[in-house]
Motif scaffolding. Structure first.
Motif, PDB file in Angstrom:
ATOM      1  N   GLU A 222      -2.746  -4.432   6.234  1.00  0.00           N
ATOM      2  CA  GLU A 222      -3.092  -4.435   7.654  1.00  0.00           C
ATOM      3  C   GLU A 222      -4.496  -3.880   7.889  1.00  0.00           C
ATOM      4  OE1 GLU A 222      -0.053  -2.299   9.660  1.00  0.00           O
ATOM      5  OE2 GLU A 222       1.520  -3.739   9.182  1.00  0.00           O
ATOM      6  N   GLY A 223      -5.187  -3.585   6.795  1.00  0.00           N
ATOM      7  CA  GLY A 223      -6.544  -3.084   6.920  1.00  0.00           C
ATOM      8  C   GLY A 223      -7.545  -4.206   7.157  1.00  0.00           C
ATOM      9  N   THR A 224      -8.789  -3.883   6.995  1.00  0.00           N
ATOM     10  CA  THR A 224      -9.853  -4.857   7.228  1.00  0.00           C
ATOM     11  C   THR A 224     -10.752  -4.927   6.007  1.00  0.00           C
ATOM     12  OG1 THR A 224     -11.362  -3.194   8.143  1.00  0.00           O
ATOM     13  CG2 THR A 224      -9.831  -4.276   9.674  1.00  0.00           C
ATOM     14  N   ALA A 225     -11.589  -5.950   5.963  1.00  0.00           N
ATOM     15  CA  ALA A 225     -12.567  -6.039   4.886  1.00  0.00           C
ATOM     16  C   ALA A 225     -13.477  -4.818   4.890  1.00  0.00           C
ATOM     17  CB  ALA A 225     -13.395  -7.316   5.034  1.00  0.00           C
ATOM     18  N   TYR A 226     -13.691  -4.276   6.049  1.00  0.00           N
ATOM     19  CA  TYR A 226     -14.536  -3.086   6.187  1.00  0.00           C
ATOM     20  C   TYR A 226     -13.870  -1.859   5.574  1.00  0.00           C
ATOM     21  CZ  TYR A 226     -16.731   0.882   8.608  1.00  0.00           C
ATOM     22  OH  TYR A 226     -17.337   2.070   8.915  1.00  0.00           O
ATOM     23  N   GLN A 227     -12.581  -1.655   5.811  1.00  0.00           N
ATOM     24  CA  GLN A 227     -11.884  -0.486   5.284  1.00  0.00           C
ATOM     25  C   GLN A 227     -10.511  -0.918   4.767  1.00  0.00           C
ATOM     26  OE1 GLN A 227     -11.029   1.759   3.625  1.00  0.00           O
ATOM     27  NE2 GLN A 227      -9.896   3.226   4.785  1.00  0.00           N
ATOM     28  N   PRO A 228     -10.435  -1.353   3.494  1.00  0.00           N
ATOM     29  CA  PRO A 228      -9.176  -1.884   2.975  1.00  0.00           C
ATOM     30  C   PRO A 228      -8.241  -0.848   2.362  1.00  0.00           C
ATOM     31  CG  PRO A 228     -10.900  -2.229   1.374  1.00  0.00           C
ATOM     32  CD  PRO A 228     -11.548  -1.569   2.569  1.00  0.00           C
ATOM     33  N   LEU A 229      -8.702   0.390   2.169  1.00  0.00           N
ATOM     34  CA  LEU A 229      -7.859   1.403   1.557  1.00  0.00           C
ATOM     35  C   LEU A 229      -6.891   2.002   2.568  1.00  0.00           C
ATOM     36  CD1 LEU A 229     -10.545   3.277  -0.575  1.00  0.00           C
ATOM     37  CD2 LEU A 229      -8.666   1.892  -1.471  1.00  0.00           C
ATOM     38  N   GLN A 230      -5.722   2.419   2.078  1.00  0.00           N
ATOM     39  CA  GLN A 230      -4.814   3.167   2.940  1.00  0.00           C
ATOM     40  C   GLN A 230      -5.527   4.454   3.388  1.00  0.00           C
ATOM     41  OE1 GLN A 230      -1.904   2.517   4.173  1.00  0.00           O
ATOM     42  NE2 GLN A 230      -0.922   0.955   2.923  1.00  0.00           N
ATOM     43  N   PRO A 231      -5.282   4.911   4.622  1.00  0.00           N
ATOM     44  CA  PRO A 231      -6.001   6.095   5.125  1.00  0.00           C
ATOM     45  C   PRO A 231      -5.909   7.303   4.205  1.00  0.00           C
ATOM     46  CG  PRO A 231      -4.862   5.004   6.925  1.00  0.00           C
ATOM     47  CD  PRO A 231      -4.432   4.302   5.671  1.00  0.00           C
ATOM     48  N   TRP A 232      -4.735   7.562   3.600  1.00  0.00           N
ATOM     49  CA  TRP A 232      -4.608   8.747   2.747  1.00  0.00           C
ATOM     50  C   TRP A 232      -5.465   8.617   1.496  1.00  0.00           C
ATOM     51  CZ3 TRP A 232      -2.853   9.219  -2.285  1.00  0.00           C
ATOM     52  CH2 TRP A 232      -2.178   8.120  -2.831  1.00  0.00           C
ATOM     53  N   VAL A 233      -5.582   7.388   0.966  1.00  0.00           N
ATOM     54  CA  VAL A 233      -6.409   7.169  -0.220  1.00  0.00           C
ATOM     55  C   VAL A 233      -7.889   7.289   0.141  1.00  0.00           C
ATOM     56  CG1 VAL A 233      -7.009   5.553  -2.059  1.00  0.00           C
ATOM     57  CG2 VAL A 233      -4.664   5.642  -1.196  1.00  0.00           C
ATOM     58  N   HIS A 234      -8.255   6.684   1.250  1.00  0.00           N
ATOM     59  CA  HIS A 234      -9.660   6.718   1.662  1.00  0.00           C
ATOM     60  C   HIS A 234     -10.135   8.157   1.866  1.00  0.00           C
ATOM     61  CE1 HIS A 234     -13.363   5.321   3.499  1.00  0.00           C
ATOM     62  NE2 HIS A 234     -13.166   6.179   4.476  1.00  0.00           N
ATOM     63  N   GLU A 235      -9.334   8.954   2.555  1.00  0.00           N
ATOM     64  CA  GLU A 235      -9.743  10.338   2.809  1.00  0.00           C
ATOM     65  C   GLU A 235      -9.820  11.132   1.513  1.00  0.00           C
ATOM     66  OE1 GLU A 235      -8.390  14.248   5.412  1.00  0.00           O
ATOM     67  OE2 GLU A 235      -7.662  12.275   5.956  1.00  0.00           O
ATOM     68  N   MET A 236      -8.865  10.924   0.620  1.00  0.00           N
ATOM     69  CA  MET A 236      -8.886  11.636  -0.656  1.00  0.00           C
ATOM     70  C   MET A 236     -10.105  11.248  -1.476  1.00  0.00           C
ATOM     71  SD  MET A 236      -5.993  11.674  -3.679  1.00  0.00           S
ATOM     72  CE  MET A 236      -6.236   9.929  -4.095  1.00  0.00           C
ATOM     73  N   MET A 237     -10.428   9.958  -1.524  1.00  0.00           N
ATOM     74  CA  MET A 237     -11.567   9.506  -2.306  1.00  0.00           C
ATOM     75  C   MET A 237     -12.886  10.003  -1.710  1.00  0.00           C
ATOM     76  SD  MET A 237     -10.383   7.989  -4.932  1.00  0.00           S
ATOM     77  CE  MET A 237      -8.932   7.140  -5.563  1.00  0.00           C
ATOM     78  N   MET A 238     -12.973  10.068  -0.399  1.00  0.00           N
ATOM     79  CA  MET A 238     -14.177  10.617   0.231  1.00  0.00           C
ATOM     80  C   MET A 238     -14.346  12.076  -0.175  1.00  0.00           C
ATOM     81  SD  MET A 238     -15.779   8.282   2.149  1.00  0.00           S
ATOM     82  CE  MET A 238     -16.626   9.046   3.547  1.00  0.00           C
ATOM     83  N   ARG A 239     -13.235  12.796  -0.224  1.00  0.00           N
ATOM     84  CA  ARG A 239     -13.290  14.212  -0.601  1.00  0.00           C
ATOM     85  C   ARG A 239     -13.615  14.365  -2.083  1.00  0.00           C
ATOM     86  NH1 ARG A 239      -8.873  17.182  -1.967  1.00  0.00           N
ATOM     87  NH2 ARG A 239      -7.496  15.654  -0.969  1.00  0.00           N
ATOM     88  N   TRP A 240     -13.006  13.544  -2.927  1.00  0.00           N
ATOM     89  CA  TRP A 240     -13.291  13.614  -4.359  1.00  0.00           C
ATOM     90  C   TRP A 240     -14.759  13.324  -4.648  1.00  0.00           C
ATOM     91  CZ3 TRP A 240      -8.784  10.939  -7.551  1.00  0.00           C
ATOM     92  CH2 TRP A 240      -7.630  11.720  -7.434  1.00  0.00           C
ATOM     93  N   SER A 241     -15.314  12.348  -3.961  1.00  0.00           N
ATOM     94  CA  SER A 241     -16.715  12.006  -4.185  1.00  0.00           C
ATOM     95  C   SER A 241     -17.635  13.148  -3.777  1.00  0.00           C
ATOM     96  CB  SER A 241     -17.079  10.727  -3.418  1.00  0.00           C
ATOM     97  OG  SER A 241     -18.398  10.327  -3.706  1.00  0.00           O
ATOM     98  N   ALA A 242     -17.237  13.870  -2.730  1.00  0.00           N
ATOM     99  CA  ALA A 242     -18.062  14.982  -2.247  1.00  0.00           C
ATOM    100  C   ALA A 242     -18.030  16.173  -3.196  1.00  0.00           C
ATOM    101  CB  ALA A 242     -17.605  15.403  -0.852  1.00  0.00           C
ATOM    102  N   ILE A 243     -16.852  16.479  -3.757  1.00  0.00           N
ATOM    103  CA  ILE A 243     -16.744  17.681  -4.588  1.00  0.00           C
ATOM    104  C   ILE A 243     -17.179  17.418  -6.032  1.00  0.00           C
ATOM    105  CG2 ILE A 243     -14.897  18.621  -3.156  1.00  0.00           C
ATOM    106  CD1 ILE A 243     -12.905  17.851  -5.317  1.00  0.00           C
TER     107      ILE A 243
END
Length: 480
Positions: A222-243
């Motif tokens: 149900e996502g979009t081409a712009y944001q295809p990841l599940q919200p929990w995965v997207h937020e975790m990956m954003m955090r992992w990339s930052a740390i």
């Protein structure tokens, strides 16, 4: 060094001087110049979206170019004790260290082994065969701290088991995904940037091709081409990339991948690029090249100081209310230090007014920095019902003072109902150690407690360190 610029004015004025991208990429990213947000992501997709991938058997030879360590052995994303010879035969492992194999970081069963994703060397990485099979088709995630529910590789480098719920992992998914695989902190950013690459390189099919089996809990139909990841995965990956920021190992691998299949991972070439596509910098434009290598607007290193934990800091207007079914989390940033106050797994009501917050049972309070590390947090506690305790994910607590050396620490109250009323936190961060030219001095009495790794990912006994460059908690330091 980041090479992303923030203002359109800078683009207009300086563009004639900028003709080469970072890491020898030349004009490769020029078609994305001046774009932002979804438009930038699609432009990058058009640049990197047709990799000339090798065959499945050809990955063995590709790894010689992309993943040979300086010591001549193969880089292992899941283990810190293996010594595999690049180009040797692969197989499923009977035990850790038996053999290596090709690991689909985005599991092949999720997209039915369709090309080119099946052999895209950006995402198909070399790992120990035994640990590869232990991950199976489970998502990446963060496991619980209960040792009875967690399995680990040698020296605890990788972990797998029940997911840690609360900050981001939804209960509804936990009922169906009972096991997650947690890579080591020093490769979490690598994994995150691989997922950003996959969401961009294959944005035209990410919401349709990647959702088979457990992939449906990672990618979103149900996502979009712009944001295809599940919200929990997207937020975790954003955090992992930052740390876990981009390091020289990733940069070298990215250059080698380009020689193998003719495309690059822009999230490695431009550290922090994800913030310009999905994060806090959506209003900024992308500049593909910068001859000077200096970003005049680059974020400075965090600075130590006291953070008042109240509704003004978190940007809410609760005026003392306790929403039992409302906010899941809220976040504030001061001097480069980000604090997240979250309801947590099965959490009690949250509370925030103009003077304090309250930590009830399973509430979580997270401190994180992108540069340097957090070394000390002293909490100012107004009231503590029944002497409840902070439980940190790392480091040590002495009363209301935490000490450690990490880029992120999460505090939880787990006993009773909890009710620790916190007014402020005095946070001490380390010196800026972005450049390895700066020596990080380690007190002799602390050397035995260190957990350190070489730049190639090999864990080293701190008591027997030799002169060289090492990594600890995302920081590089020199031992002379």
């Amino acid at each position: 060094m980041k090479r992303l610029f923030f203002s359109l004015l800078a683009l207009v004025v300086a563009a004639p001087l900028w003709a080469q991208g970072p890491n020898g990429s030349g004009n490769y990213y020029r078609p994305a110049n001046g774009k932002s947000g979804a438009e930038l992501k699609t432009a990058l997709h058009e640049i990197i979206g047709s990799p000339n991938v090798v065959s499945y058997s050809g990955l063995k030879a590709a790894y010689i170019k992309t993943d040979t360590r300086p010591d001549g052995f193969l880089r292992d994303f899941y283990s810190c004790v293996t010594q595999y010879v690049p180009g040797s035969d692969m197989a499923a492992g009977q035990y850790e260290g038996f053999n290596y194999n090709r690991e689909h970081s985005v599991c092949q069963s999720w997209f039915k082994s369709v090309s080119p994703m099946y052999t895209d060397v950006v995402q198909v990485i070399p790992t120990d065969g035994y640990l590869n099979s232990r991950r199976n088709d489970n998502p990446f995630g963060e496991v619980v701290s209960d040792s009875n529910r967690v399995n680990t590789s040698a020296q605890g480098y990788s972990r797998w088991g029940a997911p840690r719920r609360g900050l981001i992992f939804p209960d509804s998914i936990a009922e169906k995904v009972t096991t997650v695989f947690e890579p080591n902190d020093e490769v979490k950013g690598d994994i995150a940037r691989i997922y950003f690459y996959m969401a961009t390189c294959y944005e035209d099919r990410a919401t349709t091709a990647f959702i088979n089996g457990k992939g449906a809990y990672v990618f979103n139909a149900e996502g979009t081409a712009y944001q295809p990841l599940q919200p929990w995965v997207h937020e975790m990956m954003m955090r992992w990339s930052a740390i876990d920021p981009v390091d020289s190992i990733e940069t070298v691998r990215n250059d080698s991948v380009f020689t193998v299949q003719g495309n690059r991972n822009p999230f490695v070439d431009y550290p922090g690029l994800e913030d310009y596509i999905w994060g806090a910098k959506l209003d900024s434009v992308f500049v593909y090249g910068d001859d000077s290598g200096v970003d005049p607007n680059e974020e400075s290193a965090p600075t130590s100081g006291t953070i008042i934990l109240n509704n003004a800091f978190f940007g809410v207007d609760w005026t003392g209310q306790r929403p039992s079914g409302g906010a899941i989390q809220m976040r504030g940033t001061q001097n480069g230090i980000t604090v997240t106050y979250a309801k947590g797994e099965s959490g009690q009501s949250m509370y925030c007014n103009d003077k304090q917050i309250r930590l009830y049972k399973y509430n979580e309070l997270t401190f994180a920095v992108k540069k340097c590390t957090i070394q000390r947090i002293e909490f100012s506690v107004v009231k503590n019902d029944n002497a409840k305790e902070f439980i940190p994910t790392t480091g040590q607590m002495d009363g209301y003072t935490w000490t450690g050396d990490d880029r992120q620490v999460v505090f939880t109250v787990t006993d009773g109902n909890g009710n620790i009323q916190v007014a402020s936190a005095n946070v001490t961060v380390s010196e800026d150690t972005e450049g390895i030219e700066q020596q990080h001095v380690i007190p002799a009495e602390a050397i035995d407690a260190l957990v350190v790794y070489t730049l190639t990912g090999i864990r080293v006994d701190a008591s027997s360190l030799r002169p060289g460059i090492y990594v600890r908690g995302g920081r590089k330091f020199i031992v002379k």
